[in-house]
Motif scaffolding. Structure first.
Motif, PDB file in Angstrom:
ATOM      1  N   ASP A   1       0.827  -1.196   0.000  1.00  0.00           N
ATOM      2  CA  ASP A   1       0.000   0.000   0.000  1.00  0.00           C
ATOM      3  C   ASP A   1       0.866   1.253   0.000  1.00  0.00           C
ATOM      4  O   ASP A   1       0.609   2.211  -0.732  1.00  0.00           O
TER       5      ASP A   1
ATOM      6  N   GLN B   1       3.951   1.516  -1.112  1.00  0.00           N
ATOM      7  CA  GLN B   1       4.620   1.627  -2.415  1.00  0.00           C
ATOM      8  C   GLN B   1       3.653   2.137  -3.475  1.00  0.00           C
ATOM      9  O   GLN B   1       4.009   2.950  -4.325  1.00  0.00           O
ATOM     10  N   LYS B   2       2.407   1.681  -3.426  1.00  0.00           N
ATOM     11  CA  LYS B   2       1.393   2.134  -4.373  1.00  0.00           C
ATOM     12  C   LYS B   2       1.194   3.643  -4.249  1.00  0.00           C
ATOM     13  O   LYS B   2       1.134   4.357  -5.252  1.00  0.00           O
ATOM     14  N   LYS B   3       1.104   4.134  -3.010  1.00  0.00           N
ATOM     15  CA  LYS B   3       0.923   5.571  -2.787  1.00  0.00           C
ATOM     16  C   LYS B   3       2.129   6.365  -3.287  1.00  0.00           C
ATOM     17  O   LYS B   3       1.980   7.436  -3.879  1.00  0.00           O
ATOM     18  N   LYS B   4       3.333   5.850  -3.068  1.00  0.00           N
ATOM     19  CA  LYS B   4       4.537   6.524  -3.555  1.00  0.00           C
ATOM     20  C   LYS B   4       4.533   6.587  -5.088  1.00  0.00           C
ATOM     21  O   LYS B   4       4.866   7.596  -5.679  1.00  0.00           O
ATOM     22  N   THR B   5       4.144   5.480  -5.722  1.00  0.00           N
ATOM     23  CA  THR B   5       4.106   5.416  -7.184  1.00  0.00           C
ATOM     24  C   THR B   5       3.065   6.384  -7.736  1.00  0.00           C
ATOM     25  O   THR B   5       3.328   7.115  -8.693  1.00  0.00           O
ATOM     26  N   GLU B   6       1.881   6.405  -7.129  1.00  0.00           N
ATOM     27  CA  GLU B   6       0.825   7.313  -7.577  1.00  0.00           C
ATOM     28  C   GLU B   6       1.266   8.769  -7.435  1.00  0.00           C
ATOM     29  O   GLU B   6       1.021   9.586  -8.327  1.00  0.00           O
ATOM     30  N   SER B   7       1.930   9.095  -6.355  1.00  0.00           N
ATOM     31  CA  SER B   7       2.424  10.458  -6.136  1.00  0.00           C
ATOM     32  C   SER B   7       3.465  10.823  -7.189  1.00  0.00           C
ATOM     33  O   SER B   7       3.442  11.915  -7.763  1.00  0.00           O
TER      34      SER B   7
ATOM     35  N   LEU C   1       3.843   9.512 -10.207  1.00  0.00           N
ATOM     36  CA  LEU C   1       3.211   9.633 -11.521  1.00  0.00           C
ATOM     37  C   LEU C   1       2.431  10.944 -11.636  1.00  0.00           C
ATOM     38  O   LEU C   1       2.459  11.601 -12.682  1.00  0.00           O
ATOM     39  N   SER C   2       1.775  11.340 -10.565  1.00  0.00           N
ATOM     40  CA  SER C   2       1.029  12.593 -10.561  1.00  0.00           C
ATOM     41  C   SER C   2       1.979  13.777 -10.735  1.00  0.00           C
ATOM     42  O   SER C   2       1.709  14.692 -11.532  1.00  0.00           O
TER      43      SER C   2
END
Length: 87
Positions: free
Chosen positions: A67, A69-75, A77-78
């Motif tokens: 979870d 890592q997913k948040k870091k990736t989404e941030s 990419l944004s």
């Protein structure tokens, strides 16, 4: 109390930094490290209960890491999309 420590939720205690008290998780500088202890010496505990408790700890840790890592990736990419739109 469990082993003299305050219970913070059912079956869980919070302790000082593992490094400060010489626990296994304290021998690394890894971003994530933990020590799980399941005590089979209770008359209510069986080997199977202890095994399931260890599995639950590992699953919870993996879900937390995924979870995060997913948040870091989404941030990332944004932020990247914002930079690309400016150019």
């Amino acid at each position: 109390k469990i082993i003299g420590e305050k219970v913070v939720q059912e079956g869980v205690i919070a302790i000082p930094s593992p490094k400060s008290i010489g626990l296994c998780a304290g021998v690394t500088n890894a971003e994530f490290a933990t020590t799980t202890e399941v005590y089979p010496d209770s008359p209510k505990a069986t080997g199977e209960i202890c095994n399931q408790a260890q599995i639950a700890c590992i699953e919870g840790a993996l879900e937390f890491i995924l979870d995060r890592q997913k948040k870091k990736t989404e941030s990332f990419l944004s932020q990247s999309a914002g930079i690309l739109q400016k150019h």
